[in-house]
Design an enzyme around this catalytic site. Structure first.
Site, PDB file in Angstrom:
ATOM      1  N   HIS A 277       0.824  -1.142   0.163  1.00 20.37           N
ATOM      2  CA  HIS A 277       0.025   0.070  -0.025  1.00 20.37           C
ATOM      3  C   HIS A 277       0.704   1.437   0.049  1.00 20.37           C
ATOM      4  O   HIS A 277       0.734   2.229  -0.817  1.00 20.37           O
ATOM      5  CB  HIS A 277      -0.991   0.011   1.224  1.00 20.37           C
TER       6      HIS A 277
HETATM    7  C1  BDR Z   1      -2.152   0.149   5.779  1.00 22.78           C
HETATM    8  O1  BDR Z   1      -2.484  -0.214   7.090  1.00 22.78           O
HETATM    9  C2  BDR Z   1      -0.983  -0.886   7.583  1.00 22.78           C
HETATM   10  O2  BDR Z   1      -0.996  -1.959   7.894  1.00 22.78           O
HETATM   11  C3  BDR Z   1       0.029  -0.663   6.202  1.00 22.78           C
HETATM   12  O3  BDR Z   1       1.099  -0.146   6.498  1.00 22.78           O
HETATM   13  C4  BDR Z   1      -0.782   0.421   5.391  1.00 22.78           C
HETATM   14  O4  BDR Z   1      -0.353   1.889   5.577  1.00 22.78           O
HETATM   15  C5  BDR Z   1      -3.081  -0.388   4.760  1.00 22.78           C
HETATM   16  O5  BDR Z   1      -4.336  -0.636   5.350  1.00 22.78           O
END
Ligand code: BDR
Ligand code: CA
Length: 356
Positions: A277
């Site tokens: 992400h």
């Molecule tokens: C987001 O949540 C975290 O676990 C990841 O780093 C990312 O920023 C995804 O939902």
């Protein structure tokens, strides 16, 4: 060549945050000036350690790292070691950082830098919005002082990854997200020249899948050996340490961190790979042509029975409110992954040459 974009990353490092830090550290399009820490994937103190350790791996001891708020605005702290590992970096173990944390608090750093260089700095949040909410509460003119703001957060037309309707970063501190989205809405109502924040939610970040084959390409680009994907020390010996044998420290780090993330996604999402992400959010901030967006008014549910933390997008303009986010609805993931491999592989190769 365009001037690199002065960038502050607000992070909860975190496996994919660490890849975002490496991406920004390596990109000629970014001038990474600071990273500010917030609790999320792991507690903020560990985030401070991880963030400095990752930047030192990248050779970026010049980047200021500041500690932020350690708990959400009103809710108890939640962390997710099952997603990111007990220390937040999967199976990877990095040396303890040699650089101290900044003397400045994260919120002071964001405000000081934005005031010192009005209209120049772009802020990207990759974790819960706690620090940024505190910053806009103290300085409602922050949206005008920044060149731009982008976030990884939300699920605008897709399911959540934490509850059926919530994405992790918004779920952890929904009150903070509400304050931030409203602050930009109010500021843009007053001054329509303020750029709309860019929001990358799960709609696009779950298209950004990295798989073992990409680690082979990364090893090849950097000159690390062997390039065999995810090869481990000790072979089949179950008692041997389960660490990557890659000769290059950055490739070794990426392989060990991602192996944990791959195992998590195999358990919960049915594929041996991972959604990355946060680096997609940084990549799209540096190059907007990587995403197509839709301007929407978005608010955050904070008092729902089963939907608290949901990002509610007004697609039919029923609220009459002007759009406050540019929500990404598609991404050029192939170009992004090529760029990630090129930048991280190039960084790894350069670091080895510097050490020689
Ligand atoms: C987001 O949540 C975290 O676990 C990841 O780093 C990312 O920023 C995804 O939902
Ligand atoms: Ca994150």
């Amino acid at each position: 060549m365009p001037t690199p974009l002065p960038l502050i990353l607000d992070v909860d490092t975190g496996i994919d945050d660490s890849l975002a830090l490496l991406y920004a550290a390596a990109s000629p399009d970014a001038d990474l000036i600071a990273a500010t820490c917030v609790s999320g994937n792991i507690d903020a103190e560990q985030v401070g350690i991880n963030t400095r350790a990752v930047l030192e791996l990248a050779g970026r001891t010049d980047v200021e790292v500041a500690m932020g708020r350690q708990i959400p605005l009103v809710r108890p702290l939640e962390t997710t070691p099952e997603t990111h590992g007990p220390q937040g970096l999967g199976h990877a173990q990095l040396p303890s950082p040699s650089q101290p944390l900044s003397d400045r608090h994260a919120v002071d750093l964001i405000l000081d830098e934005a005031r010192r260089r009005p209209g120049e700095i772009t802020l990207v949040t990759l974790g819960p919005l706690t620090n940024l909410a505190l910053a806009v509460l103290r300085e409602p003119a922050l949206p005008r002082l920044l060149k731009g703001y982008a976030l990884m957060g939300g699920a605008f037309g897709t399911s959540g990854n934490t509850t059926p309707t919530t994405e992790w970063n918004i779920h952890c501190d929904p009150e903070a997200a509400k304050i931030v989205f409203r602050a930009w809405a109010d500021a843009m109502d007053e001054d329509p020249s303020i750029p709309r924040p860019l929001a990358l939610g799960l709609d696009v970040t779950e298209q950004a899948r990295i798989e073992p084959a990409h680690i082979v390409l990364l090893a090849r680009r950097s000159g690390s050996t062997p390039d065999e994907s995810m090869a481990l020390e000790g072979g089949d010996d179950p008692m041997a340490p389960q660490r990557s044998v890659a000769s290059d420290p950055i490739v070794r780090y990426v392989a060990d961190a991602l192996r944990f993330y791959f195992e998590f996604h195999q358990r919960y999402d049915g594929f041996y790979g991972a959604f990355i992400h946060d680096p997609l959010a940084v990549a799209a901030t540096l190059d907007r042509s990587l995403v197509e967006t839709e301007a929407l008014f978005v608010d955050v549910e904070t008092r729902g029975e089963i939907t608290t933390g949901m990002t509610v997008a007004d697609r039919r303009r029923l609220t009459g409110r002007a759009a406050n986010l540019d929500v990404a609805r598609s991404a050029d993931v192939a170009t992004f992954l090529d760029r990630l491999i090129e930048l991280l592989g190039g960084l790894a190769a350069d670091r080895v040459n510097v050490a020689r």
